[in-house]
Design a protein around this motif. Structure first.
Motif, PDB file in Angstrom:
ATOM      1  N   ARG A 113       0.101  -5.489  -7.179  1.00 61.80           N
ATOM      2  CA  ARG A 113       1.218  -5.381  -6.230  1.00 61.80           C
ATOM      3  C   ARG A 113       1.784  -3.964  -6.224  1.00 61.80           C
ATOM      4  NH1 ARG A 113       2.715 -10.513  -8.292  1.00 61.80           N
ATOM      5  NH2 ARG A 113       4.336  -9.579  -9.594  1.00 61.80           N
ATOM      6  N   PHE A 117       2.064  -1.246  -3.119  1.00 61.07           N
ATOM      7  CA  PHE A 117       3.396  -0.827  -2.678  1.00 61.07           C
ATOM      8  C   PHE A 117       3.550   0.694  -2.641  1.00 61.07           C
ATOM      9  CE2 PHE A 117       7.881   0.154  -3.995  1.00 61.07           C
ATOM     10  CZ  PHE A 117       8.462  -0.095  -2.756  1.00 61.07           C
ATOM     11  N   SER A 128       2.428   0.538   1.049  1.00 61.65           N
ATOM     12  CA  SER A 128       3.322   0.008   2.088  1.00 61.65           C
ATOM     13  C   SER A 128       4.592   0.841   2.217  1.00 61.65           C
ATOM     14  CB  SER A 128       3.677  -1.453   1.798  1.00 61.65           C
ATOM     15  OG  SER A 128       4.393  -1.569   0.576  1.00 61.65           O
ATOM     16  N   THR A 234      10.698  -3.083  -1.213  1.00 56.69           N
ATOM     17  CA  THR A 234      10.355  -4.061  -2.232  1.00 56.69           C
ATOM     18  C   THR A 234       8.855  -4.333  -2.216  1.00 56.69           C
ATOM     19  OG1 THR A 234      12.518  -5.124  -1.942  1.00 56.69           O
ATOM     20  CG2 THR A 234      10.811  -6.390  -3.107  1.00 56.69           C
ATOM     21  N   ALA A 235       8.244  -4.317  -3.394  1.00 61.06           N
ATOM     22  CA  ALA A 235       6.819  -4.634  -3.504  1.00 61.06           C
ATOM     23  C   ALA A 235       6.602  -6.106  -3.173  1.00 61.06           C
ATOM     24  CB  ALA A 235       6.315  -4.323  -4.916  1.00 61.06           C
ATOM     25  N   ARG A 236       5.575  -6.373  -2.388  1.00 61.91           N
ATOM     26  CA  ARG A 236       5.316  -7.758  -1.975  1.00 61.91           C
ATOM     27  C   ARG A 236       4.298  -8.414  -2.907  1.00 61.91           C
ATOM     28  NH1 ARG A 236       5.269  -4.908   2.935  1.00 61.91           N
ATOM     29  NH2 ARG A 236       3.003  -4.929   3.032  1.00 61.91           N
TER      30      ARG A 236
END
Length: 236
Positions: A113, A117, A128, A234-236
């Motif tokens: 993750r 991110f 992201s 926020t990391a998904r």
């Protein structure tokens, strides 16, 4: 009459493809996207192979022009040959078919993750978060896409107002982000933004990894300067 000894040059795409048609060599190239110079020992540990095997793979990648090597005392270090190679590897990774890899621990799941991110992409930010920054700069009129990505006058003013300095011309290009499969900002402007974020402790690169950690200070800064949402931060 053309002599049988007359030749013309053409790209040998198959030879380039063969360099990456081995999972060990491909893993080396992906790891080296962090922009650092790695030792053969570090790459051997990464891939879980013998040092003698690493030497053979590295020799092929150096001869093929994907890697550059340097000597530091008795140690051999390798890095990606130049930013164009890094961009090519990132773009190929974005277009490559996905394969399932085992995730055997909570730590491994978090690492996957974190890589998706925010990670180092040679000299700039990938993941992201980088795509969100690119979108925000576009929405605020800092980037113009009519003839390819370019920095607008308001964008140049924003860099100055934010305290981001550049040692080069405001060159803008893009990378195809391999986790998001969308474009993120690259080139001198992206490098300047990333290095400023690191200097200001908005982003903290993890030791021995491509992962970059977003700090609370960084969240506040990106909200303030680019109006990024909590979801984007926020990391998904």
């Amino acid at each position: 009459m053309i002599s049988p000894d007359t030749y013309a040059e053409e790209p040998d795409l198959a030879a380039l493809g063969a360099l990456l048609a081995d999972r060990t060599r491909a893993a080396f190239c992906l790891a080296l996207l962090d922009g650092r110079a790695w030792t053969a020992t570090e790459l051997a540990q990464l891939a879980g192979v013998a040092p003698s095997t690493v030497t053979s793979h590295l020799n092929r990648l150096v001869t093929g022009g994907l890697l550059a090597e340097e000597r530091k005392g008795r140690h051999r270090h390798v890095r990606l040959a130049d930013p164009a190679v890094a961009e090519m590897i990132e773009a190929l990774a974005a277009r490559a078919p996905r394969r399932l890899v085992p995730v055997r621990s909570l730590v491994a799941a978090r690492r996957h993750r974190a890589v998706a991110f925010a990670r180092i992409c040679y000299d700039h930010l990938g993941g992201s978060l980088s795509v969100a920054i690119t979108d925000a700069m576009t929405e605020r009129g800092f980037l113009d896409w009519e003839f390819g990505p370019s920095l607008t006058p308001p964008g140049a003013a924003w860099l100055t107002d934010t305290g981001i300095t550049q040692d080069t011309e405001p060159h803008v290009r893009t990378c195809l982000d391999w986790t998001e499969r969308r474009l993120h900002l690259a080139g001198a402007v992206a490098a300047a933004v990333f290095h400023h974020a690191v200097q200001e402790s908005w982003l903290v690169p993890a030791e021995g990894s491509r992962v970059v950690r977003l700090t609370d200070q960084g969240r506040d800064a990106f909200r303030r300067h680019l109006s990024l949402t909590d979801e984007a931060l926020t990391a998904r």
